[in-house]
Design a protein around this motif. Structure first.
Motif, PDB file in Angstrom:
ATOM      1  N   ILE A  81      68.381  36.618  59.843  1.00 34.01           N
ATOM      2  CA  ILE A  81      68.430  35.153  59.878  1.00 34.01           C
ATOM      3  C   ILE A  81      67.545  34.600  60.987  1.00 34.01           C
ATOM      4  CG2 ILE A  81      69.934  33.170  60.370  1.00 34.01           C
ATOM      5  CD1 ILE A  81      72.085  34.517  58.709  1.00 34.01           C
ATOM      6  N   SER A  82      67.616  35.156  62.180  1.00 35.22           N
ATOM      7  CA  SER A  82      66.764  34.651  63.264  1.00 35.22           C
ATOM      8  C   SER A  82      65.292  34.941  63.004  1.00 35.22           C
ATOM      9  CB  SER A  82      67.199  35.226  64.613  1.00 35.22           C
ATOM     10  OG  SER A  82      67.190  36.639  64.612  1.00 35.22           O
ATOM     11  N   ALA A  98      66.907  28.572  59.610  1.00 33.94           N
ATOM     12  CA  ALA A  98      67.912  29.586  59.923  1.00 33.94           C
ATOM     13  C   ALA A  98      69.324  29.035  59.754  1.00 33.94           C
ATOM     14  CB  ALA A  98      67.705  30.107  61.345  1.00 33.94           C
ATOM     15  N   THR A 130      73.406  28.252  65.463  1.00 38.45           N
ATOM     16  CA  THR A 130      73.246  28.097  64.010  1.00 38.45           C
ATOM     17  C   THR A 130      74.574  28.231  63.265  1.00 38.45           C
ATOM     18  OG1 THR A 130      72.661  30.457  63.846  1.00 38.45           O
ATOM     19  CG2 THR A 130      70.846  28.878  63.995  1.00 38.45           C
ATOM     20  N   TYR A 157      63.550  31.849  61.918  1.00 41.63           N
ATOM     21  CA  TYR A 157      63.089  31.024  63.039  1.00 41.63           C
ATOM     22  C   TYR A 157      61.764  31.553  63.581  1.00 41.63           C
ATOM     23  CZ  TYR A 157      62.418  29.881  67.921  1.00 41.63           C
ATOM     24  OH  TYR A 157      61.831  29.525  69.125  1.00 41.63           O
TER      25      TYR A 157
END
Length: 257
Positions: free
Chosen positions: A175-176, A34, A8, A179
């Motif tokens: 951030i993940s 993400a 990413t 996902y």
């Protein structure tokens, strides 16, 4: 095989969409969200607090441009618009509220009583890249340890429960988690739907920095109309704290009778 953080990464306003983070060769929607979150956050506000994305056109793997428009800069939170484009077309557009999350969540309260019952992770089978009887190849499952409690589906139809782990011991972060909020199979699969279930709009709230370890996931279909479904996803970390909540509107197909 690129880890999630590397896959990413944005350099000079461009991201190389990784073929490993795909479903049937198309970059996964949560992965794309993400990527946009990675572009949206800043040194002052390093974490996404909320995200709302619309999916306009599926991109291909390979280079794509990411643009960022900072709508408002605040002391505790800021608002940012991001856009992913490829070959002169807009593929995904998202709005973020960004801020700073702290470790731990003292005093977290719920009207309901999560986390839900789910079989221990070690007792469940890892989902293969190509599930039995499916024509869909989920390339990202080469990396992600996804385990679904299919035996429990009979007790709660339209409600999938299970676990998610990142590859090579990589820890989940805010951030993940975006996902993860879109990583599970559609809950409508347990109701007999067939084929691709494309996300039209996804909104997620990140509620905290997750503790190291796998995530406990519950995804459920809340309302189905002729061709649309809204799904709710709730995720708990290894310390049984809610770390992300999401809802999405998606298209679906029921088998013809």
């Amino acid at each position: 095989m690129a880890g999630f953080a590397e896959a990413t990464t944005i350099r000079d306003g461009e991201v190389d969409l990784d073929p490993q983070w795909t479903v049937s060769g198309r970059p996964h929607g949560g992965y794309l969200l993400a990527v946009l979150a990675r572009a949206a956050v800043s040194e002052q506000h390093p974490d996404p607090l909320s995200a709302s994305a619309v999916y306009l056109s599926p991109p291909d793997v390979g280079p794509a441009a990411v643009t960022v428009e900072r709508l408002r800069e605040g002391r505790t939170a800021s608002q940012v618009r991001t856009r992913l484009t490829q070959k002169d077309r807009t593929c995904v557009e998202a709005l973020f509220t960004i801020g700073h999350l702290t470790d731990g969540q003292p005093g977290q309260r719920w009207v309901e009583g999560p986390p839900p019952d789910v079989s221990p992770m070690q007792e469940l089978y890892r989902t293969p890249v190509q599930p039995p009887g499916s024509e869909v190849t989920v390339n990202m499952l080469d990396l992600v340890d996804q385990r679904i409690d299919w035996e429990g589906v009979g007790d709660h139809p339209g409600d999938l429960r299970g676990w998610l782990g990142l590859p090579d011991g990589e820890h989940w972060d805010p951030i993940s988690l975006l996902y993860a909020a879109d990583a599970f199979p559609p809950a409508t699969f347990s109701l007999g739907t067939t084929g691709w279930v494309p996300t039209l709009e996804l909104t997620a709230y990140v509620r905290g920095v997750p503790a190291p370890g796998p995530l406990r996931v519950r995804q459920r279909a809340r309302m189905l109309s002729d061709s649309l479904v809204d799904q709710v996803c709730e995720i708990w970390d290894a310390a049984d704290r809610v770390v992300v909540q999401a809802t999405q509107l998606a298209a679906y197909r029921m088998p013809r009778t």
